[in-house]
Write a protein that holds these residues in place. Structure first.
Motif, PDB file in Angstrom:
ATOM      1  N   ILE A  29      -5.435   1.082   7.951  1.00  0.00           N
ATOM      2  CA  ILE A  29      -5.679  -0.361   8.080  1.00  0.00           C
ATOM      3  C   ILE A  29      -4.367  -1.129   7.964  1.00  0.00           C
ATOM      4  O   ILE A  29      -4.074  -2.027   8.769  1.00  0.00           O
ATOM      5  N   ALA A  30      -3.551  -0.792   6.976  1.00  0.00           N
ATOM      6  CA  ALA A  30      -2.283  -1.498   6.774  1.00  0.00           C
ATOM      7  C   ALA A  30      -1.334  -1.292   7.947  1.00  0.00           C
ATOM      8  O   ALA A  30      -0.570  -2.203   8.298  1.00  0.00           O
ATOM      9  N   LEU A  31      -1.356  -0.116   8.554  1.00  0.00           N
ATOM     10  CA  LEU A  31      -0.519   0.099   9.733  1.00  0.00           C
ATOM     11  C   LEU A  31      -0.842  -0.929  10.807  1.00  0.00           C
ATOM     12  O   LEU A  31       0.051  -1.537  11.411  1.00  0.00           O
ATOM     13  N   GLU A  32      -2.133  -1.135  11.045  1.00  0.00           N
ATOM     14  CA  GLU A  32      -2.559  -2.093  12.068  1.00  0.00           C
ATOM     15  C   GLU A  32      -2.237  -3.527  11.651  1.00  0.00           C
ATOM     16  O   GLU A  32      -1.782  -4.339  12.478  1.00  0.00           O
ATOM     17  N   MET A  33      -2.452  -3.848  10.385  1.00  0.00           N
ATOM     18  CA  MET A  33      -2.210  -5.209   9.907  1.00  0.00           C
ATOM     19  C   MET A  33      -0.751  -5.612  10.071  1.00  0.00           C
ATOM     20  O   MET A  33      -0.433  -6.704  10.564  1.00  0.00           O
ATOM     21  N   LEU A  34       0.149  -4.722   9.675  1.00  0.00           N
ATOM     22  CA  LEU A  34       1.564  -5.065   9.702  1.00  0.00           C
ATOM     23  C   LEU A  34       2.157  -4.993  11.106  1.00  0.00           C
ATOM     24  O   LEU A  34       3.184  -5.618  11.385  1.00  0.00           O
ATOM     25  N   GLU A  35       1.528  -4.238  11.993  1.00  0.00           N
ATOM     26  CA  GLU A  35       1.956  -4.262  13.388  1.00  0.00           C
ATOM     27  C   GLU A  35       1.668  -5.623  14.022  1.00  0.00           C
ATOM     28  O   GLU A  35       2.439  -6.124  14.844  1.00  0.00           O
ATOM     29  N   ALA A  69       1.807   0.275   3.463  1.00  0.00           N
ATOM     30  CA  ALA A  69       2.490  -1.015   3.476  1.00  0.00           C
ATOM     31  C   ALA A  69       3.864  -0.943   2.824  1.00  0.00           C
ATOM     32  O   ALA A  69       4.844  -1.493   3.337  1.00  0.00           O
ATOM     33  N   LYS A  70       3.959  -0.271   1.696  1.00  0.00           N
ATOM     34  CA  LYS A  70       5.246  -0.189   0.997  1.00  0.00           C
ATOM     35  C   LYS A  70       6.253   0.657   1.770  1.00  0.00           C
ATOM     36  O   LYS A  70       7.466   0.417   1.694  1.00  0.00           O
ATOM     37  N   ALA A  71       5.757   1.643   2.526  1.00  0.00           N
ATOM     38  CA  ALA A  71       6.667   2.445   3.336  1.00  0.00           C
ATOM     39  C   ALA A  71       7.248   1.619   4.482  1.00  0.00           C
ATOM     40  O   ALA A  71       8.421   1.762   4.836  1.00  0.00           O
ATOM     41  N   PRO A  80       8.934  -2.462   2.023  1.00  0.00           N
ATOM     42  CA  PRO A  80       9.059  -2.268   0.574  1.00  0.00           C
ATOM     43  C   PRO A  80       8.950  -3.555  -0.233  1.00  0.00           C
ATOM     44  O   PRO A  80       8.573  -3.521  -1.408  1.00  0.00           O
ATOM     45  N   ASP A  81       9.232  -4.706   0.403  1.00  0.00           N
ATOM     46  CA  ASP A  81       9.197  -5.981  -0.312  1.00  0.00           C
ATOM     47  C   ASP A  81       7.825  -6.613  -0.353  1.00  0.00           C
ATOM     48  O   ASP A  81       7.614  -7.605  -1.056  1.00  0.00           O
ATOM     49  N   ILE A  82       6.861  -6.090   0.386  1.00  0.00           N
ATOM     50  CA  ILE A  82       5.539  -6.714   0.421  1.00  0.00           C
ATOM     51  C   ILE A  82       4.839  -6.525  -0.917  1.00  0.00           C
ATOM     52  O   ILE A  82       4.996  -5.486  -1.576  1.00  0.00           O
ATOM     53  N   GLU A  83       4.079  -7.520  -1.330  1.00  0.00           N
ATOM     54  CA  GLU A  83       3.355  -7.459  -2.606  1.00  0.00           C
ATOM     55  C   GLU A  83       1.945  -6.928  -2.363  1.00  0.00           C
ATOM     56  O   GLU A  83       1.262  -7.376  -1.440  1.00  0.00           O
TER      57      GLU A  83
END
Length: 407
Positions: free
Chosen positions: A159-165, A190-192, A195-198
């Motif tokens: 899910i995070a892969l898609e969100m951050l893309e 997400a952190k990979a 790294p700065d995302i909370e």
């Protein structure tokens, strides 16, 4: 880490064209409501209406031919159950699902509709899990755990892969926590990538299991919650280790916040969220200063809510906003009085929803009566205008059932 970005990318390859690539959209109305800049990932659009499709399929696809022939067993309060049942049927794998007896009927019916053998056992998911262990020993089934499994965690992390893309400039992700599989996988991904995302995790206050495990606290866990999908009394060391390492903050939300969040998704976004699915938004409502001005990604993780409960929440929110109010009037018991009051309420712009006449109460004079009235109003100011007018008419309006008072 027990799960890596490479694991999550491999899971994404497994899921390609097999689950829905759900939309992620800005939510201006939720932004106005919370003070944050909100973006929503609509995992409620999955085939079984929850993110659980991802992890379940990754795990099932990894099984050998011999393991598939043995069949699988899973414990779930609903969403994991449906996902395992649905994808097991697609892959021709026999599936047994153990569910607590308190599971909402809508989730129970949906799980059975996918062809799984459903066993009801225990009041909680922990008690249901005990039965899973017994079935593994007795029948030789392969367990598909809802969160304590690296492949499950990797699947959820897609899910995070898609969100951050799609929205790479997010400041934080706010993610519901039950057993920790969802937040674990997405924190790793997400952190990979950023790294700065909370990463902020959200539990319902009645079940602070991850909070206790990470913070060394001993808050009690139990009770009836709208967010039964994250009502987990104990978490696994696998997910706790990821949360300790990668999650920046944990927040607890109460039942009123969960109700407000479910209602906001319904009325503002015109989409359905169950209590657990709305936990991220509930955190923004409960802690507005914590997120004000930030670009926040929310995962609407599931939509499998009982329609009756959803209807009840909508009405309860109307009552909280004083758009539905109930009050008791003291009236003379003579012909025509009820008509006069109905006419008066109509002139004041109120819509009468319910009326009940009471003559036998001991605090009512022999020639008097009490009239319980429920009305629909425009807002709190309108409600107070109506009650003020009725008081001036001599009817002594008294709020009942938590109705609005005269300010």
């Amino acid at each position: 880490m027990p799960v890596t970005l490479a694991d999550i990318e491999e899971a994404r390859r497994v899921l390609k064209d097999a689950v829905v690539h759900t939309p992620m959209l800005p939510a201006p109305k939720l932004s106005a409501l919370t003070g944050a800049e909100v973006f929503v990932k609509y995992e409620n659009f999955q085939i079984t209406n929850s993110f659980k499709d991802r992890g379940a399929l990754v795990k099932l696809a990894s099984l050998s031919a011999a393991e598939r022939a043995r069949g699988v067993v899973a414990m779930s309060a609903g969403n994991h159950a449906q996902s395992v049942a649905y994808h097991a049927a697609r892959l021709h794998i026999p599936a047994t699902i153990v569910m607590p007896v308190t599971t909402p009927f809508v989730k129970l019916a949906a799980t059975r509709s996918h062809g799984a053998d459903v066993v009801l056992h225990g009041e909680t998911v922990n008690e249901a899990q005990e039965r899973v262990g017994e079935l593994v020993r007795e029948k030789g089934y392969v367990e598909v755990h809802p969160y304590a499994d690296p492949r499950i965690i990797a699947g959820q992390g897609t899910i995070a892969l898609e969100m951050l893309e799609e929205f790479g400039e997010l400041d934080c992700l706010v993610i519901p926590i039950g057993g920790g599989g969802l937040i674990g996988g997405n924190a790793v991904a997400a952190k990979a990538l950023r790294p700065d995302i909370e990463i902020v995790g959200v539990e319902c206050a009645l079940y602070p299991s991850m909070w206790n495990a990470v913070r060394g606290d001993n808050r009690p866990a139990g009770g009836s919650t709208l967010a039964e999908g994250i009502a987990v009394k104990s978490v696994s060391g696998l997910t706790v280790s990821i949360v300790r390492e990668l999650v920046d903050d944990l927040l607890l939300v109460g039942e009123p916040d969960l109700e407000r969040a479910v209602n906001a998704y319904t009325t503002l976004q015109k989409t359905v969220a169950e209590g657990a699915g709305a936990a991220g938004l509930a955190a923004l409502l409960a802690y507005p200063e914590r997120f004000r001005g930030k670009r926040v990604g929310l995962i609407l993780s599931g939509a499998n809510i009982d329609p009756r409960i959803l209807a009840s929440i909508t009405v309860r929110e109307l009552e909280r906003e004083h758009r539905i109010v109930s009050f008791r009037l003291s009236i003379p018991d003579r012909p025509g009085t009820l008509g006069l009051i109905a006419t008066r309420l109509g002139a004041l712009g109120a819509n009468i929803l319910e009326v009940e006449h009471k003559r036998l109460l001991l605090d009512v004079p022999a020639k008097g009566a009490k009239l319980d009235v429920t009305i629909e109003t425009r807002d709190a100011a309108h409600a107070n205008e109506i009650l003020t007018a009725l008081a001036a008419d001599g009817y002594q309006p008294a709020p009942i059932d938590g109705g609005a008072g005269i300010e």
